[in-house]
Design a protein around this motif. Structure first.
Motif, PDB file in Angstrom:
ATOM      1  N   PRO A 255       0.812  -1.227   0.000  1.00 34.09           N
ATOM      2  CA  PRO A 255       0.000   0.000   0.000  1.00 34.09           C
ATOM      3  C   PRO A 255       0.839   1.268   0.000  1.00 34.09           C
ATOM      4  CG  PRO A 255      -0.115  -1.121   2.137  1.00 34.09           C
ATOM      5  CD  PRO A 255       0.560  -2.056   1.193  1.00 34.09           C
ATOM      6  N   ILE A 256       2.049   1.203   0.554  1.00 36.23           N
ATOM      7  CA  ILE A 256       2.924   2.373   0.556  1.00 36.23           C
ATOM      8  C   ILE A 256       3.383   2.680  -0.868  1.00 36.23           C
ATOM      9  CG2 ILE A 256       5.101   3.304   1.415  1.00 36.23           C
ATOM     10  CD1 ILE A 256       4.757   1.446   3.855  1.00 36.23           C
ATOM     11  N   LEU A 257       3.795   1.650  -1.587  1.00 33.92           N
ATOM     12  CA  LEU A 257       4.185   1.839  -2.988  1.00 33.92           C
ATOM     13  C   LEU A 257       3.006   2.334  -3.822  1.00 33.92           C
ATOM     14  CD1 LEU A 257       6.412  -1.328  -3.567  1.00 33.92           C
ATOM     15  CD2 LEU A 257       7.182   1.033  -3.274  1.00 33.92           C
ATOM     16  N   ALA A 258       1.799   1.872  -3.499  1.00 33.19           N
ATOM     17  CA  ALA A 258       0.608   2.317  -4.228  1.00 33.19           C
ATOM     18  C   ALA A 258       0.412   3.814  -4.080  1.00 33.19           C
ATOM     19  CB  ALA A 258      -0.630   1.563  -3.728  1.00 33.19           C
ATOM     20  N   GLY A 377      11.668  -0.505  -6.223  1.00 33.34           N
ATOM     21  CA  GLY A 377      10.597  -1.141  -5.455  1.00 33.34           C
ATOM     22  C   GLY A 377      10.394  -2.591  -5.856  1.00 33.34           C
ATOM     23  N   LEU A 378      10.485  -2.878  -7.158  1.00 32.58           N
ATOM     24  CA  LEU A 378      10.351  -4.260  -7.633  1.00 32.58           C
ATOM     25  C   LEU A 378      11.498  -5.117  -7.117  1.00 32.58           C
ATOM     26  CD1 LEU A 378       9.034  -6.461  -9.310  1.00 32.58           C
ATOM     27  CD2 LEU A 378      10.133  -5.494 -11.348  1.00 32.58           C
ATOM     28  N   HIS A 400       0.075  -3.248  -6.148  1.00 32.42           N
ATOM     29  CA  HIS A 400       0.141  -1.835  -5.748  1.00 32.42           C
ATOM     30  C   HIS A 400      -0.241  -0.924  -6.920  1.00 32.42           C
ATOM     31  CE1 HIS A 400       4.111  -1.436  -7.745  1.00 32.42           C
ATOM     32  NE2 HIS A 400       4.003  -0.144  -7.559  1.00 32.42           N
ATOM     33  N   LEU A 401       0.045  -1.358  -8.155  1.00 34.73           N
ATOM     34  CA  LEU A 401      -0.364  -0.567  -9.315  1.00 34.73           C
ATOM     35  C   LEU A 401      -1.852  -0.743  -9.608  1.00 34.73           C
ATOM     36  CD1 LEU A 401       2.787  -1.144 -11.522  1.00 34.73           C
ATOM     37  CD2 LEU A 401       2.030   1.029 -10.539  1.00 34.73           C
ATOM     38  N   ASN A 405      -3.902   2.704  -9.724  1.00 32.64           N
ATOM     39  CA  ASN A 405      -4.613   3.148 -10.918  1.00 32.64           C
ATOM     40  C   ASN A 405      -6.118   3.278 -10.689  1.00 32.64           C
ATOM     41  OD1 ASN A 405      -2.824   3.532 -13.412  1.00 32.64           O
ATOM     42  ND2 ASN A 405      -1.982   1.705 -12.471  1.00 32.64           N
ATOM     43  N   ASN A 406      -6.667   2.517  -9.761  1.00 35.99           N
ATOM     44  CA  ASN A 406      -8.046   2.775  -9.372  1.00 35.99           C
ATOM     45  C   ASN A 406      -8.176   4.148  -8.730  1.00 35.99           C
ATOM     46  OD1 ASN A 406     -10.129   0.644  -9.848  1.00 35.99           O
ATOM     47  ND2 ASN A 406      -8.572  -0.673  -8.942  1.00 35.99           N
ATOM     48  N   ILE A 407      -7.200   4.507  -7.889  1.00 33.31           N
ATOM     49  CA  ILE A 407      -7.201   5.838  -7.277  1.00 33.31           C
ATOM     50  C   ILE A 407      -7.025   6.912  -8.349  1.00 33.31           C
ATOM     51  CG2 ILE A 407      -5.976   7.353  -5.670  1.00 33.31           C
ATOM     52  CD1 ILE A 407      -5.216   4.834  -4.078  1.00 33.31           C
ATOM     53  N   VAL A 408      -6.138   6.645  -9.302  1.00 29.51           N
ATOM     54  CA  VAL A 408      -5.899   7.585 -10.401  1.00 29.51           C
ATOM     55  C   VAL A 408      -7.199   7.867 -11.173  1.00 29.51           C
ATOM     56  CG1 VAL A 408      -4.841   7.745 -12.701  1.00 29.51           C
ATOM     57  CG2 VAL A 408      -3.446   7.149 -10.717  1.00 29.51           C
ATOM     58  N   GLY A 409      -7.939   6.807 -11.516  1.00 28.51           N
ATOM     59  CA  GLY A 409      -9.191   6.991 -12.240  1.00 28.51           C
ATOM     60  C   GLY A 409     -10.208   7.778 -11.444  1.00 28.51           C
ATOM     61  N   TRP A 410     -10.284   7.509 -10.136  1.00 25.17           N
ATOM     62  CA  TRP A 410     -11.215   8.234  -9.265  1.00 25.17           C
ATOM     63  C   TRP A 410     -10.805   9.700  -9.123  1.00 25.17           C
ATOM     64  CZ3 TRP A 410     -10.025   9.576  -3.902  1.00 25.17           C
ATOM     65  CH2 TRP A 410     -11.094  10.205  -3.254  1.00 25.17           C
TER      66      TRP A 410
END
Length: 451
Positions: A255-258, A377-378, A400-401, A405-410
Protein backbone atom coordinates in the motif's frame (compact mmCIF):
# COMPACT_ATOMS: atom_id res chain seq x y z
CA UNK A 1 19.75 -18.43 -4.14
CA UNK A 2 17.89 -17.48 -7.33
CA UNK A 3 14.22 -16.69 -7.07
CA UNK A 4 11.83 -19.44 -8.09
CA UNK A 5 12.64 -22.55 -10.07
CA UNK A 6 14.36 -20.98 -13.07
CA UNK A 7 18.07 -21.53 -13.42
CA UNK A 8 20.54 -19.62 -15.56
CA UNK A 9 21.66 -21.57 -18.60
CA UNK A 10 24.87 -19.60 -19.04
CA UNK A 11 27.64 -19.71 -16.47
CA UNK A 12 29.53 -16.82 -17.99
CA UNK A 13 28.48 -13.21 -18.31
CA UNK A 14 29.44 -10.70 -20.99
CA UNK A 15 31.57 -7.66 -20.20
CA UNK A 16 28.48 -5.78 -19.04
CA UNK A 17 28.39 -8.02 -15.96
CA UNK A 18 24.87 -9.27 -16.79
CA UNK A 19 23.69 -12.53 -18.40
CA UNK A 20 22.85 -12.41 -22.11
CA UNK A 21 19.29 -13.39 -21.23
CA UNK A 22 18.77 -9.98 -19.60
CA UNK A 23 19.15 -8.22 -22.95
CA UNK A 24 16.64 -10.46 -24.74
CA UNK A 25 14.17 -9.95 -21.90
CA UNK A 26 14.74 -6.19 -21.86
CA UNK A 27 14.23 -5.76 -25.62
CA UNK A 28 11.19 -8.06 -25.65
CA UNK A 29 9.72 -5.96 -22.87
CA UNK A 30 10.63 -2.79 -24.79
CA UNK A 31 8.40 -3.83 -27.73
CA UNK A 32 5.67 -5.13 -25.43
CA UNK A 33 5.68 -1.75 -23.70
CA UNK A 34 5.67 -0.02 -27.10
CA UNK A 35 2.37 -1.72 -27.80
CA UNK A 36 1.04 -1.16 -24.29
CA UNK A 37 1.97 2.53 -24.04
CA UNK A 38 1.04 3.19 -27.65
CA UNK A 39 -2.50 2.12 -26.84
CA UNK A 40 -2.60 3.62 -23.33
CA UNK A 41 -1.27 7.00 -24.50
CA UNK A 42 -4.20 7.29 -26.90
CA UNK A 43 -6.82 5.77 -24.61
CA UNK A 44 -8.14 8.69 -22.53
CA UNK A 45 -7.88 11.17 -25.45
CA UNK A 46 -9.66 8.68 -27.73
CA UNK A 47 -12.49 8.26 -25.23
CA UNK A 48 -12.92 11.92 -24.29
CA UNK A 49 -12.54 13.36 -27.79
CA UNK A 50 -14.19 10.64 -29.88
CA UNK A 51 -15.52 7.34 -28.58
CA UNK A 52 -17.63 8.48 -25.63
CA UNK A 53 -19.53 11.15 -27.52
CA UNK A 54 -23.21 10.31 -27.20
CA UNK A 55 -23.76 9.27 -30.80
CA UNK A 56 -20.92 6.73 -30.66
CA UNK A 57 -21.46 4.94 -27.36
CA UNK A 58 -24.36 2.93 -28.77
CA UNK A 59 -21.98 1.25 -31.25
CA UNK A 60 -19.92 -0.39 -28.50
CA UNK A 61 -20.97 -3.94 -27.64
CA UNK A 62 -22.13 -4.11 -24.01
CA UNK A 63 -21.35 -0.46 -23.23
CA UNK A 64 -24.86 0.57 -22.15
CA UNK A 65 -24.93 -2.10 -19.45
CA UNK A 66 -21.32 -1.37 -18.51
CA UNK A 67 -21.97 2.36 -17.99
CA UNK A 68 -25.19 1.66 -16.09
CA UNK A 69 -23.29 -0.64 -13.71
CA UNK A 70 -20.64 2.02 -13.07
CA UNK A 71 -23.14 4.83 -12.50
CA UNK A 72 -25.15 2.66 -10.12
CA UNK A 73 -22.13 3.01 -7.82
CA UNK A 74 -20.87 6.49 -8.70
CA UNK A 75 -24.00 8.34 -9.81
CA UNK A 76 -24.17 10.20 -13.14
CA UNK A 77 -20.73 10.96 -14.58
CA UNK A 78 -19.53 13.72 -16.86
CA UNK A 79 -17.70 12.73 -20.03
CA UNK A 80 -14.31 13.55 -18.44
CA UNK A 81 -15.16 11.64 -15.26
CA UNK A 82 -16.41 8.63 -17.23
CA UNK A 83 -13.30 8.54 -19.44
CA UNK A 84 -11.07 8.87 -16.39
CA UNK A 85 -12.87 6.13 -14.50
CA UNK A 86 -12.73 3.71 -17.45
CA UNK A 87 -9.02 4.49 -17.79
CA UNK A 88 -8.54 3.75 -14.09
CA UNK A 89 -10.46 0.47 -14.25
CA UNK A 90 -8.52 -0.73 -17.29
CA UNK A 91 -5.08 0.42 -16.15
CA UNK A 92 -5.63 -1.10 -12.70
CA UNK A 93 -6.88 -4.42 -14.09
CA UNK A 94 -3.69 -4.92 -16.11
CA UNK A 95 -1.85 -4.95 -12.79
CA UNK A 96 -4.28 -7.37 -11.13
CA UNK A 97 -4.14 -10.08 -13.78
CA UNK A 98 -0.38 -10.76 -13.28
CA UNK A 99 -1.27 -12.54 -10.02
CA UNK A 100 -3.19 -15.14 -11.98
CA UNK A 101 -0.58 -15.16 -14.73
CA UNK A 102 2.15 -15.85 -12.19
CA UNK A 103 0.16 -18.67 -10.60
CA UNK A 104 -0.50 -20.25 -14.01
CA UNK A 105 3.22 -20.11 -14.81
CA UNK A 106 4.32 -21.44 -11.43
CA UNK A 107 1.78 -24.25 -11.22
CA UNK A 108 0.75 -25.21 -14.76
CA UNK A 109 2.50 -23.99 -17.89
CA UNK A 110 5.89 -22.60 -16.89
CA UNK A 111 6.95 -19.03 -17.53
CA UNK A 112 8.01 -19.28 -21.17
CA UNK A 113 4.76 -20.86 -22.41
CA UNK A 114 2.69 -18.44 -20.35
CA UNK A 115 4.57 -15.44 -21.76
CA UNK A 116 4.08 -16.60 -25.35
CA UNK A 117 0.31 -17.17 -24.84
CA UNK A 118 0.03 -13.77 -23.17
CA UNK A 119 1.76 -12.07 -26.09
CA UNK A 120 -0.65 -13.64 -28.60
CA UNK A 121 -3.70 -12.58 -26.58
CA UNK A 122 -2.34 -9.03 -26.38
CA UNK A 123 -1.84 -8.95 -30.16
CA UNK A 124 -5.50 -9.90 -30.58
CA UNK A 125 -6.59 -7.18 -28.17
CA UNK A 126 -4.59 -4.43 -29.85
CA UNK A 127 -5.99 -5.26 -33.27
CA UNK A 128 -9.54 -5.36 -31.84
CA UNK A 129 -9.00 -1.78 -30.61
CA UNK A 130 -9.06 -0.75 -34.25
CA UNK A 131 -12.84 -1.25 -34.21
CA UNK A 132 -15.27 0.78 -32.10
CA UNK A 133 -17.76 -2.05 -31.52
CA UNK A 134 -15.13 -4.29 -29.85
CA UNK A 135 -13.75 -1.64 -27.45
CA UNK A 136 -14.62 -3.46 -24.21
CA UNK A 137 -13.62 -6.85 -25.65
CA UNK A 138 -10.26 -5.40 -26.70
CA UNK A 139 -9.56 -3.90 -23.27
CA UNK A 140 -10.36 -7.25 -21.67
CA UNK A 141 -8.02 -9.15 -24.02
CA UNK A 142 -5.14 -6.74 -23.42
CA UNK A 143 -5.64 -6.95 -19.65
CA UNK A 144 -5.64 -10.77 -19.72
CA UNK A 145 -2.64 -10.97 -22.06
CA UNK A 146 -0.68 -8.49 -19.95
CA UNK A 147 -1.37 -10.62 -16.89
CA UNK A 148 0.13 -13.67 -18.55
CA UNK A 149 3.12 -11.75 -19.93
CA UNK A 150 4.28 -8.97 -17.62
CA UNK A 151 4.82 -10.57 -14.22
CA UNK A 152 6.43 -13.65 -15.69
CA UNK A 153 8.99 -11.83 -17.81
CA UNK A 154 9.96 -9.66 -14.84
CA UNK A 155 10.35 -12.74 -12.64
CA UNK A 156 12.67 -14.25 -15.27
CA UNK A 157 14.89 -11.20 -14.79
CA UNK A 158 14.94 -11.79 -11.03
CA UNK A 159 15.81 -15.46 -11.47
CA UNK A 160 19.06 -14.56 -13.26
CA UNK A 161 20.66 -13.30 -10.03
CA UNK A 162 21.44 -14.59 -6.57
CA UNK A 163 19.33 -12.99 -3.84
CA UNK A 164 22.15 -10.88 -2.39
CA UNK A 165 23.72 -9.88 -5.70
CA UNK A 166 23.92 -6.04 -5.88
CA UNK A 167 23.70 -6.31 -9.67
CA UNK A 168 20.08 -7.44 -9.25
CA UNK A 169 18.79 -3.95 -8.51
CA UNK A 170 20.76 -2.53 -11.46
CA UNK A 171 19.37 -5.31 -13.68
CA UNK A 172 15.83 -4.22 -12.92
CA UNK A 173 16.79 -0.65 -13.75
CA UNK A 174 18.16 -1.90 -17.11
CA UNK A 175 14.91 -3.82 -17.60
CA UNK A 176 12.94 -0.63 -16.96
CA UNK A 177 15.26 1.14 -19.37
CA UNK A 178 13.88 -1.23 -22.02
CA UNK A 179 10.38 -0.26 -20.96
CA UNK A 180 11.23 3.40 -21.38
CA UNK A 181 12.75 2.85 -24.83
CA UNK A 182 9.47 1.30 -25.95
CA UNK A 183 7.55 4.16 -24.40
CA UNK A 184 9.56 6.75 -26.36
CA UNK A 185 8.63 5.31 -29.74
CA UNK A 186 5.02 4.52 -28.87
CA UNK A 187 3.64 8.09 -28.78
CA UNK A 188 5.74 9.20 -31.75
CA UNK A 189 4.36 6.38 -33.92
CA UNK A 190 1.07 5.23 -32.40
CA UNK A 191 0.20 8.68 -31.03
CA UNK A 192 0.93 10.50 -34.27
CA UNK A 193 -0.97 7.95 -36.36
CA UNK A 194 -3.90 8.00 -33.94
CA UNK A 195 -4.24 11.77 -33.48
CA UNK A 196 -3.42 12.91 -37.03
CA UNK A 197 -4.51 10.05 -39.31
CA UNK A 198 -7.16 8.15 -37.39
CA UNK A 199 -7.36 6.57 -33.95
CA UNK A 200 -7.50 3.03 -35.31
CA UNK A 201 -4.22 3.38 -37.21
CA UNK A 202 -2.52 4.09 -33.90
CA UNK A 203 -4.06 1.05 -32.23
CA UNK A 204 -3.08 -1.15 -35.17
CA UNK A 205 0.54 0.00 -34.91
CA UNK A 206 0.50 -1.07 -31.27
CA UNK A 207 -0.48 -4.59 -32.36
CA UNK A 208 2.46 -4.75 -34.78
CA UNK A 209 4.80 -3.74 -31.94
CA UNK A 210 3.55 -6.60 -29.81
CA UNK A 211 4.29 -9.06 -32.62
CA UNK A 212 7.88 -7.78 -32.76
CA UNK A 213 8.26 -8.23 -29.01
CA UNK A 214 7.12 -11.83 -29.28
CA UNK A 215 9.57 -12.49 -32.14
CA UNK A 216 12.53 -11.19 -30.09
CA UNK A 217 11.52 -13.25 -27.07
CA UNK A 218 11.28 -16.45 -29.14
CA UNK A 219 14.62 -15.77 -30.86
CA UNK A 220 16.37 -15.58 -27.50
CA UNK A 221 14.87 -18.70 -25.92
CA UNK A 222 18.20 -20.56 -25.83
CA UNK A 223 19.60 -17.86 -23.51
CA UNK A 224 16.59 -17.72 -21.19
CA UNK A 225 16.33 -19.48 -17.83
CA UNK A 226 15.09 -23.06 -17.90
CA UNK A 227 11.49 -23.27 -16.73
CA UNK A 228 9.91 -25.85 -14.46
CA UNK A 229 6.39 -25.69 -13.11
CA UNK A 230 5.95 -26.22 -9.41
CA UNK A 231 3.41 -28.99 -10.04
CA UNK A 232 6.07 -31.06 -11.86
CA UNK A 233 8.80 -30.46 -9.29
CA UNK A 234 9.25 -31.63 -5.73
CA UNK A 235 6.49 -31.19 -3.19
CA UNK A 236 6.12 -27.67 -1.83
CA UNK A 237 7.84 -26.96 1.45
CA UNK A 238 5.82 -25.36 4.23
CA UNK A 239 6.69 -21.73 4.84
CA UNK A 240 9.09 -21.30 7.71
CA UNK A 241 8.61 -18.59 10.37
CA UNK A 242 11.20 -16.54 8.45
CA UNK A 243 9.19 -16.96 5.21
CA UNK A 244 6.05 -15.75 6.98
CA UNK A 245 7.87 -12.69 8.29
CA UNK A 246 9.13 -11.96 4.79
CA UNK A 247 5.61 -12.23 3.35
CA UNK A 248 4.27 -9.87 6.02
CA UNK A 249 6.96 -7.27 5.33
CA UNK A 250 6.33 -7.47 1.60
CA UNK A 251 2.58 -7.01 2.07
CA UNK A 252 3.16 -3.98 4.32
CA UNK A 253 5.19 -2.43 1.51
CA UNK A 254 2.44 -2.75 -1.13
CA UNK A 255 0.00 0.00 0.00
CA UNK A 256 2.92 2.37 0.56
CA UNK A 257 4.19 1.84 -2.99
CA UNK A 258 0.61 2.32 -4.23
CA UNK A 259 0.40 5.76 -2.62
CA UNK A 260 3.80 6.81 -3.94
CA UNK A 261 3.10 5.86 -7.55
CA UNK A 262 -0.32 7.58 -7.89
CA UNK A 263 1.08 10.93 -9.14
CA UNK A 264 3.25 9.25 -11.78
CA UNK A 265 0.36 7.13 -13.10
CA UNK A 266 -1.84 10.23 -13.45
CA UNK A 267 0.41 11.33 -16.33
CA UNK A 268 -1.45 8.99 -18.70
CA UNK A 269 -4.88 10.16 -17.58
CA UNK A 270 -5.88 13.59 -16.24
CA UNK A 271 -2.51 15.11 -17.13
CA UNK A 272 -3.08 14.56 -20.86
CA UNK A 273 -6.60 15.99 -20.70
CA UNK A 274 -5.27 19.08 -18.91
CA UNK A 275 -2.15 19.33 -21.06
CA UNK A 276 -3.99 19.45 -24.40
CA UNK A 277 -5.36 22.87 -23.36
CA UNK A 278 -2.55 24.09 -21.06
CA UNK A 279 0.56 23.85 -23.25
CA UNK A 280 1.46 25.69 -26.42
CA UNK A 281 2.04 22.85 -28.88
CA UNK A 282 3.30 25.07 -31.72
CA UNK A 283 6.81 24.18 -32.87
CA UNK A 284 8.20 25.94 -35.95
CA UNK A 285 4.68 26.88 -37.02
CA UNK A 286 3.31 23.33 -36.70
CA UNK A 287 1.13 21.83 -33.98
CA UNK A 288 2.56 18.63 -32.51
CA UNK A 289 0.27 15.92 -31.05
CA UNK A 290 -0.54 15.95 -27.33
CA UNK A 291 0.65 12.35 -27.08
CA UNK A 292 4.23 13.48 -27.77
CA UNK A 293 4.34 14.55 -24.13
CA UNK A 294 4.60 10.85 -23.30
CA UNK A 295 7.62 10.59 -25.58
CA UNK A 296 9.19 13.48 -23.68
CA UNK A 297 8.40 11.64 -20.47
CA UNK A 298 9.85 8.38 -21.77
CA UNK A 299 13.00 10.05 -23.15
CA UNK A 300 13.58 11.64 -19.76
CA UNK A 301 13.00 8.25 -18.18
CA UNK A 302 15.60 6.57 -20.41
CA UNK A 303 18.23 9.21 -19.69
CA UNK A 304 17.61 9.26 -15.97
CA UNK A 305 17.33 5.49 -15.61
CA UNK A 306 20.63 5.08 -17.43
CA UNK A 307 22.13 7.82 -15.30
CA UNK A 308 20.81 6.22 -12.12
CA UNK A 309 22.24 2.80 -13.05
CA UNK A 310 25.64 4.37 -13.75
CA UNK A 311 25.51 6.56 -10.65
CA UNK A 312 24.67 3.76 -8.22
CA UNK A 313 27.29 1.49 -9.80
CA UNK A 314 29.86 4.25 -9.35
CA UNK A 315 28.65 4.98 -5.81
CA UNK A 316 28.61 1.30 -4.82
CA UNK A 317 32.24 0.89 -5.90
CA UNK A 318 33.33 3.69 -3.54
CA UNK A 319 30.80 3.89 -0.74
CA UNK A 320 28.07 1.86 0.91
CA UNK A 321 25.02 1.91 -1.34
CA UNK A 322 21.89 3.23 0.45
CA UNK A 323 19.14 0.87 1.50
CA UNK A 324 16.40 0.55 -1.15
CA UNK A 325 13.86 2.16 1.18
CA UNK A 326 16.01 5.31 1.36
CA UNK A 327 16.21 5.39 -2.43
CA UNK A 328 12.43 5.11 -2.68
CA UNK A 329 11.90 7.81 -0.02
CA UNK A 330 14.20 10.18 -1.91
CA UNK A 331 12.17 9.49 -5.04
CA UNK A 332 9.00 10.40 -3.13
CA UNK A 333 10.43 13.79 -2.19
CA UNK A 334 11.34 14.47 -5.83
CA UNK A 335 7.83 13.44 -6.95
CA UNK A 336 6.30 15.91 -4.50
CA UNK A 337 8.52 18.68 -5.86
CA UNK A 338 7.59 17.84 -9.47
CA UNK A 339 3.85 18.07 -8.84
CA UNK A 340 4.21 21.18 -6.67
CA UNK A 341 5.91 22.75 -9.69
CA UNK A 342 3.01 21.64 -11.90
CA UNK A 343 0.56 23.24 -9.44
CA UNK A 344 2.48 26.52 -9.59
CA UNK A 345 2.56 26.47 -13.40
CA UNK A 346 -1.17 25.83 -13.56
CA UNK A 347 -1.90 28.61 -11.07
CA UNK A 348 0.10 31.32 -12.83
CA UNK A 349 -0.68 30.70 -16.49
CA UNK A 350 -3.60 30.92 -18.89
CA UNK A 351 -4.69 28.03 -21.16
CA UNK A 352 -2.30 27.54 -24.07
CA UNK A 353 0.44 29.74 -22.59
CA UNK A 354 2.79 27.15 -21.11
CA UNK A 355 5.92 26.51 -23.15
CA UNK A 356 6.82 22.90 -23.85
CA UNK A 357 10.10 23.71 -22.11
CA UNK A 358 8.17 23.59 -18.84
CA UNK A 359 6.85 20.16 -19.85
CA UNK A 360 10.43 18.98 -20.37
CA UNK A 361 11.43 20.31 -16.94
CA UNK A 362 8.46 18.63 -15.24
CA UNK A 363 9.01 15.27 -16.93
CA UNK A 364 12.73 15.28 -16.12
CA UNK A 365 12.05 15.94 -12.45
CA UNK A 366 9.28 13.36 -12.29
CA UNK A 367 11.36 10.69 -14.00
CA UNK A 368 14.33 11.24 -11.74
CA UNK A 369 11.90 10.04 -9.06
CA UNK A 370 10.60 7.17 -11.21
CA UNK A 371 14.13 5.86 -11.84
CA UNK A 372 14.59 5.29 -8.11
CA UNK A 373 11.06 4.25 -7.21
CA UNK A 374 9.38 1.61 -9.40
CA UNK A 375 12.37 -0.54 -10.47
CA UNK A 376 13.96 -0.26 -7.02
CA UNK A 377 10.60 -1.14 -5.45
CA UNK A 378 10.35 -4.26 -7.63
CA UNK A 379 13.87 -5.31 -6.65
CA UNK A 380 13.09 -4.74 -2.96
CA UNK A 381 9.80 -6.64 -3.10
CA UNK A 382 11.19 -9.69 -4.89
CA UNK A 383 14.12 -9.80 -2.47
CA UNK A 384 11.75 -9.70 0.50
CA UNK A 385 9.50 -12.45 -0.84
CA UNK A 386 10.24 -16.16 -0.19
CA UNK A 387 12.02 -17.82 -3.12
CA UNK A 388 9.25 -20.42 -3.44
CA UNK A 389 6.77 -17.71 -4.51
CA UNK A 390 8.43 -17.48 -7.93
CA UNK A 391 6.46 -15.52 -10.54
CA UNK A 392 3.50 -15.28 -8.16
CA UNK A 393 5.52 -12.87 -6.01
CA UNK A 394 5.97 -10.51 -8.95
CA UNK A 395 2.26 -10.75 -9.72
CA UNK A 396 1.48 -9.79 -6.13
CA UNK A 397 3.90 -6.85 -6.44
CA UNK A 398 1.79 -5.41 -9.25
CA UNK A 399 -1.17 -5.22 -6.86
CA UNK A 400 0.14 -1.84 -5.75
CA UNK A 401 -0.36 -0.57 -9.32
CA UNK A 402 -3.87 -2.09 -9.34
CA UNK A 403 -4.72 -0.02 -6.27
CA UNK A 404 -2.89 3.06 -7.53
CA UNK A 405 -4.61 3.15 -10.92
CA UNK A 406 -8.05 2.77 -9.37
CA UNK A 407 -7.20 5.84 -7.28
CA UNK A 408 -5.90 7.58 -10.40
CA UNK A 409 -9.19 6.99 -12.24
CA UNK A 410 -11.21 8.23 -9.26
CA UNK A 411 -9.04 11.33 -8.71
CA UNK A 412 -9.11 12.17 -12.42
CA UNK A 413 -12.83 12.80 -12.11
CA UNK A 414 -12.01 15.90 -10.04
CA UNK A 415 -10.12 17.52 -12.92
CA UNK A 416 -13.18 19.54 -13.97
CA UNK A 417 -14.50 19.97 -10.40
CA UNK A 418 -11.69 21.80 -8.58
CA UNK A 419 -9.08 24.49 -9.37
CA UNK A 420 -6.32 22.83 -11.36
CA UNK A 421 -3.53 24.16 -9.13
CA UNK A 422 -5.22 22.49 -6.15
CA UNK A 423 -5.65 19.31 -8.20
CA UNK A 424 -1.91 19.01 -8.78
CA UNK A 425 -1.04 20.16 -5.25
CA UNK A 426 -3.19 17.28 -4.00
CA UNK A 427 -0.93 14.90 -5.93
CA UNK A 428 2.18 16.47 -4.37
CA UNK A 429 0.64 15.88 -0.94
CA UNK A 430 0.00 12.23 -1.79
CA UNK A 431 3.72 11.84 -2.60
CA UNK A 432 4.66 13.39 0.77
CA UNK A 433 2.41 10.95 2.63
CA UNK A 434 3.97 8.01 0.77
CA UNK A 435 7.48 9.25 1.56
CA UNK A 436 6.80 9.39 5.29
CA UNK A 437 5.27 5.91 5.25
CA UNK A 438 8.17 4.30 3.35
CA UNK A 439 10.64 5.77 5.85
CA UNK A 440 8.61 4.33 8.73
CA UNK A 441 8.46 0.96 6.95
CA UNK A 442 12.22 1.05 6.43
CA UNK A 443 12.74 1.57 10.16
CA UNK A 444 10.60 -1.49 10.81
CA UNK A 445 12.46 -3.60 8.24
CA UNK A 446 15.81 -2.67 9.80
CA UNK A 447 14.72 -3.31 13.38
CA UNK A 448 17.16 -5.14 15.74
CA UNK A 449 14.80 -8.11 15.85
CA UNK A 450 14.97 -8.43 12.05
CA UNK A 451 18.75 -8.07 12.06
Amino acid sequence: MAMGNDTTLEAGKPDSGHPRALWFLAFSEAWERFSFYGMQTLLVLYMANHLLLENRQEKIVGFEAFRAAIETVTGPLSLVALASLIFGLYSSTVYLTPIFGGAIADRLLGRTRTIVIGALVMVLGHFLMAFEFSFLIALTAIAVGTGLFKGNIASQVGSLYAEGDPARSRAFQIFYLGISLGAIGAPLICGTLGELYGWHWGFGAAGVGMLLGLAIYLSGRKHLPATETQSHGPARVRMSPDDRRRVLRALVLLPILAILVVPNQQIFNAYLLWAQDAYDFQIAGRTVPTTWLISIDAAASVALLAGSVAFWKWWGARFTEPDDTYKIAGAGVITAAAFAMLAALAGFSEPGELSLGWAVAFHCLNNLAFANMVPVGLSLFTRMSPASFGATAVGVYYLHLFVANNIVGWLGGYLDKMPISQFWLMHAGIAVVGTVLVLLAGMMFRSPREA
